[in-house]
Write an enzyme that holds these catalytic residues in place. Structure first.
Site: not given
Length: 399
Positions: A134, A136, A141, A308, A310, A315
């Site tokens: 899952h 991404k 480089d 969508h 996350k 703090d």
């Protein structure tokens, strides 16, 4: 060894981890720079520009990779890179790439792009088909990396209805932690290739002054992201703000949130409203609202479009990446988040979330507990399904 253990080893699709799973794989590193990229109209051009500037290699690790306008633009950039002599490695989750057409797959192969599918779906694997990559990641480089919750799909920049784009945030990364992301990619890549691949060390980039750490999750063990969140929530003194697309949190996290409120911490959850791609998951998570609201946790449901992203702020600590706050992610998936420890970056993230809170409706305890049984019924039904899946997962862990 027994046939059962041989088969289990054959389909062990997780990267190796240290024997002590209570340690963190990567340390905190100084000298980084980070930038928030809000929504697809902002981050997709940045990804394409970085690929067009590549000189040596491009690494892409992606869950959702579906044919469409956005993916065509992305493949175009990868094809241009290979034409310049850049090595392109594309690691896709086999389930998440089901929407990739045969024509696009043939175009990728024809361009000489190295393509690997994580954990190909097979009937013989049974429950092991549930383990998905899952994460991404786009890395160029060894100089710059991008991570977050987005996939390569039209949902993040719809060509016909831009106002319906999924609400998403990516983080642009420069500095020593880029090497950690590169190592993480190669771990998975090399376990799915017959011939291991090595890459040169990450390029040096203009120094920054921010501390960062890459936190990972690899299925039922190696729960760094969960442990890191628990530690931060338990030590928070001012705020705990969490935005997540799917909310079915383990009981330890729910308890930590309640206790944080008891210490006077501003605890807020930003969750999807009626616009969602998985209504069943939303219903299953809403069954936790009443007890959290009763203990003073503030819950907001985002209204304009599907939330969508996350993102977590405790703090001066921020965690942003692929991991949702649900048991499915933490049990079955490979996940990775970029953690940042910096007061300025935390302020910028809070300003972004404050705008999102203004587009959300706050759930109130008195109103919530008076809802009729018809409103509660979907939560009970899908909660039963969630508990069944949880028991199924626990049984698999003990096999």
């Amino acid at each position: 060894r027994s046939r059962r253990h041989r088969n289990k080893a054959k389909y062990d699709i997780f990267p190796r981890m240290p024997d002590n799973h209570h340690t963190f794989r990567f340390p905190w590193r100084d000298g980084n720079r980070f930038e928030l990229l809000i929504d697809g109209r902002r981050f997709l051009p940045c990804l394409l520009s970085a690929i067009d500037a590549a000189r040596r290699y491009v690494l892409v690790e992606m869950y959702l990779f579906e044919s469409g306008t956005v993916t065509s633009r992305f493949i175009d950039a990868l094809v241009r890179a290979t034409a310049r002599g850049v090595k392109v490695r594309l690691l896709l989750d086999d389930f998440g790439a089901l929407g990739l057409t045969r024509a696009d797959r043939e175009r990728i192969h024809a361009a000489g792009i190295a393509l690997v599918f994580y954990n190909p779906l097979r009937t013989i694997k049974l429950l092991r088909n549930f383990f998905r990559d899952h994460r991404k990641l786009v890395l160029v480089d060894g100089r710059v990396a991008f991570t977050g919750g987005a996939g390569i799909a039209d949902e993040f920049d719809p060509p016909r209805h831009p106002e319906q784009a999924w609400r998403e945030t990516l983080i642009e990364i420069h500095g020593p932690v880029v090497q950690d992301w590169q190592e993480l990619f190669l771990d998975v890549w090399n376990r799915h290739r017959d011939a291991p691949t090595s890459l040169p060390p990450a390029e040096s980039s203009p120094p920054g002054d921010i501390r960062g750490r890459v936190a990972v999750t690899r299925g039922p063990i190696g729960q760094e992201i969960k442990r890191s969140l628990l530690n931060r929530v338990r030590s928070a003194r001012v705020r705990v703000w969490i935005a997540t697309a799917y909310f079915i949190p383990p009981w330890k996290i729910r308890r930590a949130l309640k206790k944080a409120v008891g210490r006077g911490v501003d605890v807020r959850l930003l969750l999807p409203g009626p616009v969602t791609d998985h209504p069943a998951v939303r219903h299953a998570g809403r069954r936790y609202y009443q007890r959290l609201l009763r203990h003073g946790v503030r819950i907001f449901e985002y209204q304009p479009r599907f939330l969508h992203q996350k993102v977590i702020v405790c703090d001066d600590w921020v965690s942003l990446g692929s991991a949702n706050l649900d048991r499915w992610n933490l049990r079955w998936n490979l996940e990775a988040n970029q953690e940042v420890s910096d007061a300025g970056f935390a302020r910028a993230t809070c300003a972004m979330l404050a705008d999102d809170f203004s587009d959300a409706v706050e759930c109130r305890y008195e109103t919530w507990r008076r809802r009729p049984w018809r409103a509660r019924l979907p939560e009970w039904l899908w909660g039963m399904v969630d508990r069944l899946l949880e028991r199924l997962g626990r049984r698999r862990d003990t096999d």
